[in-house]
Design a protein around this motif. Structure first.
Motif, short mmCIF file in Angstrom:
data_model
loop_
_atom_site.label_atom_id
_atom_site.label_comp_id
_atom_site.label_asym_id
_atom_site.label_seq_id
_atom_site.Cartn_x
_atom_site.Cartn_y
_atom_site.Cartn_z
N LEU A 242 0.89 -1.25 -0.02
CA LEU A 242 -0.03 -0.04 0.12
C LEU A 242 0.96 1.40 -0.11
O LEU A 242 0.64 2.24 -0.77
N ASN A 243 1.95 1.18 0.84
CA ASN A 243 2.77 2.27 0.71
C ASN A 243 3.63 2.74 -0.70
O ASN A 243 3.80 3.49 -1.29
N TYR A 244 3.92 1.45 -1.25
CA TYR A 244 4.51 1.41 -2.49
C TYR A 244 3.42 1.95 -3.49
O TYR A 244 3.90 2.93 -4.39
N MET A 245 2.20 1.78 -3.37
CA MET A 245 1.41 2.36 -4.49
C MET A 245 1.12 3.72 -4.26
O MET A 245 1.10 4.45 -5.21
N ALA A 246 1.05 4.21 -2.93
CA ALA A 246 0.92 5.65 -2.68
C ALA A 246 2.15 6.45 -3.14
O ALA A 246 2.00 7.35 -3.75
#
Lengths: 283, 283, 283, 283, 283, 283
Positions: A242-246
């Protein structure tokens, strides 16, 4: 349109039309077995298309009755012949050989655009390694799949055992690997390995190209983002993903494609998105 | 019984009975689209219930013909309007915005009690992100699911691409994400995304509440332990997860609930377990 | 042939023929419940077979109407009785007890040869933990599976919650764990938990032994490599797993088995492979 | 002996003697700043040596008063000039540019033989990224190190922030990164960043080559194994790394080098080991 | 300038000047022991500063002879008093209490700007947990550090054992944890735990504020990028961290700060960078 | 007091007094080389002490001029002699042999109580593997350390390369591994590998036993918790480790030890804590 600057391959026939690249294994008489040329050509073709952003989706299919018989005997013979010398150095060399073969199919996973595999007849041994590295799989009713390596006295080592457990139930992967039995098209669909089964190759290609057309009509940045994220999440925790996505969105989410998609929607026309940047345009 | 100390929400209708909380999306005229109020209210409601241990299971459903049309246009407009300023700082802000949206649905995953989603009609875009973060999904025959974001020129960024690969076959996730096509209820069940398909919403809610009742009748500590472990194992190795399980039990396995379950069994009566501790009871 | 140097077990009947070990739970009157003896004997039997390379595949089945009723009440009573003393030390001891139980089924996963489970009737509680640690599962039409622990007020802690999410869809795992409901054979097959459903136990054993025979006819090194790799990839990234595969092959890929497989193929005879090395042959 | 088949580099002077490759940054007038040619040449040179197994250890040093001033202004200008176009595609391209620069120094880490850095004067910006990817660092008394990027308004992105925390205390890494201050040779040694400080470059090179000679006298398989393991363990758990070690040894531990080392020891002569296998000798 | 909208704290004195926030523990008579108010105020203050981007660097220091005596007795008494009820639920509640305390210091790590700790006298128990979560540590000659928890019969649980192994040698961490002995300032510096030792608090604060000024003069985006990357790399592989770095740059690397830094350099003036975006400016 | 139920060892002399176990390598004439008996006895002794909770801390030292010369030649000869048979099976067997050796020293890490190593003279080859698995290391001025394996043509494979990078700077680990040179006591201390250097063995043992006494006076549950946490955090992210800590405390934090520590403090007497639970007290 055949892309002029794609070099001629001996094991592949490559054409690109309307942002869809079609890579066909073209040695039907030899059951599209994977000879030395093939192992060099398949990653080269895929990377060339990605490098130059020549397409927004790649379809891999095959000519003749069978998709591919897997590793060509000549490669085994080569391997056998070079299996000599001081044993530690030979072992280190063999390790690199396996990695080199693996890297061949990593190219499919690393391409920025989706790669769809359309399979008829047998997909044997190395062919299973290859299609496991594709984004999605489609097949004909007469298709079957076989982890042949076990039967010839070795452990499949080009990606099958690493990727199958992510795309079908583990209990079945294990049975297929230990027994080396054929999995028929129906079972392949019900276990989620292939997305759809078609009555024959012609119908299959028609339908797979329809899907490819839908994909090619979308923003290639949006699609490439999906592929990157699904690849990433397979190997990372959900929180990390999720962090990578953001973080990805901080650069890759921009207004032009969204605006184009929206006005095309309102104007009931096809959206016209820019292609991906060629990678060749280096620093 | 409507819980009195739940504040009034504009996008949700919340009621709690017999340890089951029912959160309904209640803007059917607007197709339960996710407006700014929704993004604030859904985590607030879920966290409030968890915080105060008001229920042992949460059911999320929706009013009207469709479950939810996903992101409300007004949010996009807001986003567009605030998409300005020095580009590095804007990028950093956009990253945090995405994280803030993601956190909204993390609340479903982090709640100690199971969250069941009951879906009718369309579940579009952000709605797929939301139900992917629920424990289990149930739907009506007319339900369909769509990763709409690709079609509007962007990569879905609120959890769909991070969670779907854990709950349906990868090959299908990729097709759905790249094409943005609808997945109908039947396919959703056969691929494992939903647990069961019901003929209509009334039947669905009846049956889902039966499941919820079964869950609510169990020790909430036992159930919370299951949820924690299944969440944990998704992101950790089996060896690490087994160790975590054993360590968890060193504190959480205690005799009272086991004894109560056993004597209730012998006495053929409902077991009476204490609720979870309210989190509000802080240090 | 009953293996003479296998000691006699009170809860298991073990026989080995043609490289296939058959471990049967043999307390049908007690529904093959898992008493203290069972927890000691099952890992001992499996490790003994692996240690001495007595077989190339292990089949676990059970006598009587039900596969196993799970944890024997006497174990719970024991646990209850020893649940005393200074609470921190008791907690540390309980943590080790759970680990000791978990280790029991780790033995199935760690054995170099595949372990196939053939299940009839009920597989309850601890029995689900056990078969989740097997390579593949097969069952009869009348089989059913139940995460019983939730119902008796505790969280299943011997592997079910850690391994099931790798072998069936998460949404279903969660429902089964939270509700403790029975999953019938048909659902177990369609979700990928079991590979095949047979009309009755006799047919099942016949067919499972056919699969076992196929496995036993292959190079045990090739098969052991498959098992190691599928185990490994579950807990590691694909990139790491590919590297491990190549490194493994640097030692484990050798010519003799491949040559034997090939000449057997050409000569249309069964290949004759050496067994695995006994582990007992230590440094 | 200058290796004839090493092509001529404009930014590097490369020579190989007695199994030791010496790569010198050779643009002292420009303070060995890293221009476009350098970014292409350094990985090419290192990979060529590794590919052809031309040496058993590589020493990187530099001509002139300073080791390197880091990124050449011309690269920034290039970057600035190409910083245009549709913003999402520009962002994607910039991401790949950074990865391309990072890959340059990954080559040092991936080479099978150790790479020793011998630093005099200033090692600024990109130079810190480079030497952080070397196996060990040695410097002169007048050496100093500076994470310059912070001062010019950007985050160092070519490896410094990823590798430094593994080779010096985190508290110091952070101070150096946030302030951009110089770290002098003495501090660099006491914190473990460099292994030794020498009074001047001549002495340093003399001593570093002594170390290189010792390394080159050992079995290159034994040394390559050490490098692979230390790299691996940095990114994996100890348990996983021990397993990798044992698996590696199954192929790479063989008798010839041990026997040669032992008889050389007994005969009080230099051991004569075979070189590593050239990678060019592909399948 | 005291920031007006910072609320008044009972355990902290907070002031912000020239982009540097100074948080002082202000209960010297009670040896700055950590009472309930402190545990609430420290994260609140740090998050408020971060939320509103009120500073570019935070300095934490303390009034009186000792930095902090650690956990206040009153908190233990509270904990003891609330240590009751059904034991499983009490255990779950205690787990959350520990997490709540841990989260307090996570705030220091999660703040976008660096946090520097300036320590005089004793830093005991919880104080070690706190400063371990800071970016860098500085101390006076008379400073000493003590993992007191062991001595009072419990395992330190607020971050010390998780963070110290990343900032000083493991062998020493273990000795300090097992023995609970004092580590004096000199040893703290030589092991890398503190960056510098100063003769007295006045000098220390002078010098630490000089460092803080240097940091505050840099682009806060560049500095925040460094902090994010060093945090990230601690918990991820180097390969993953390099990819994250490049992805981060796709959004966060932009021209304005680089241009400003460069022209300021050429014009020999202080660069004037925009602050970080307030987080309060939400979607 | 010599513990009566410790069996007699041929390579070790074991005594236990006041909760401190002292394991001495007792073959000084053979330089305490590690023969087959040693590899069996050291884990057996350590596990026996842990199993029965016979001590709260273990000190490992050695008799004679040197700590240990590492692997005994006889083991190599054995290994050579058994290095035969079908090459794949031999490789698999060799892999297990390495794991068996590694497991020997894992016992030191897995023991619940701290293990301190007190080293005089040479610690060569396997001795470095062993002391790297201890909690802390102490040595005499004349001590030196050597990764001998490289010199004899092989890669150290019993833990040195996996554990050293966690306990001293990477740049130095690499130099020691590649060159096989001796590291003297002074360097060993300044790099953090040993905690303290003493003038001679007598002084060292006196001081190390003082530390051991301090440790043994603490709650063994508190100390065991520290060891578990420091081990865990080495192989996990900080976030995961904090969660593990809190979960551990839910069971292991209890009032009795804290109360005893506090009243002992108030009464100025030694606290009297219960020992750890014997592991032998199984389910």
């Amino acid at each position: 349109m055949t892309v002029p600057n794609l070099k001629n391959y001996s094991t592949l026939s490559v054409s690109i039309e309307e942002n869809i690249a079609h890579i066909q294994l073209c040695r039907p008489q030899e059951l599209n077995s994977m000879n030395l040329a093939f192992w060099a050509e398949i990653p080269e073709a895929v990377r060339y298309i990605d490098e130059h952003a020549l397409a927004r989706v790649i379809v891999i299919s095959s000519q003749g009755k069978h998709f591919s018989a897997g590793m060509d005997l000549s490669v085994f013979e080569n391997m056998g012949a070079s299996f000599k010398g001081e044993p530690a150095r030979r072992a280190e060399k063999f390790r690199r050989h396996v990695m080199q073969l693996q890297d061949t199919f990593n190219a499919l996973e690393e391409a920025r655009m989706p790669v769809l595999a359309a399979i008829q007849g047998g997909a044997i041994g190395g062919a299973v390694d290859m299609i496991s590295a594709c984004d999605s799989r489609y097949c004909t009713q007469d298709a079957f799949f076989c982890i042949k390596e076990t039967e010839i006295g070795m452990t499949a080592d080009v990606g099958t055992l690493q990727r199958l457990p992510h795309i079908m139930p583990h209990g079945l992967v294990r049975e297929l690997a230990y027994t080396g039995r054929n999995m028929m098209s129906k079972e392949a669909q019900s276990c989620g390995f292939v997305n759809h089964v078609y009555p024959d190759q012609e119908t299959m290609l028609l339908e797979v190209f329809k899907l490819a057309k839908t994909i090619a009509a979308h923003s290639p940045m949006a699609v490439a983002g999906c592929k990157e994220m699904i690849n990433y999440t397979r190997d990372n925790t959900v929180a990390n993903s999720l962090n990578y996505m953001a973080t990805w969105q901080s650069g890759m989410f921009q207004m032009p494609d969204v605006m184009e998609a929206m006005s095309a929607g309102q104007q009931k026309r096809e959206a016209a998105f820019e292609n991906l940047q060629p990678k060749s345009d280096k620093l």
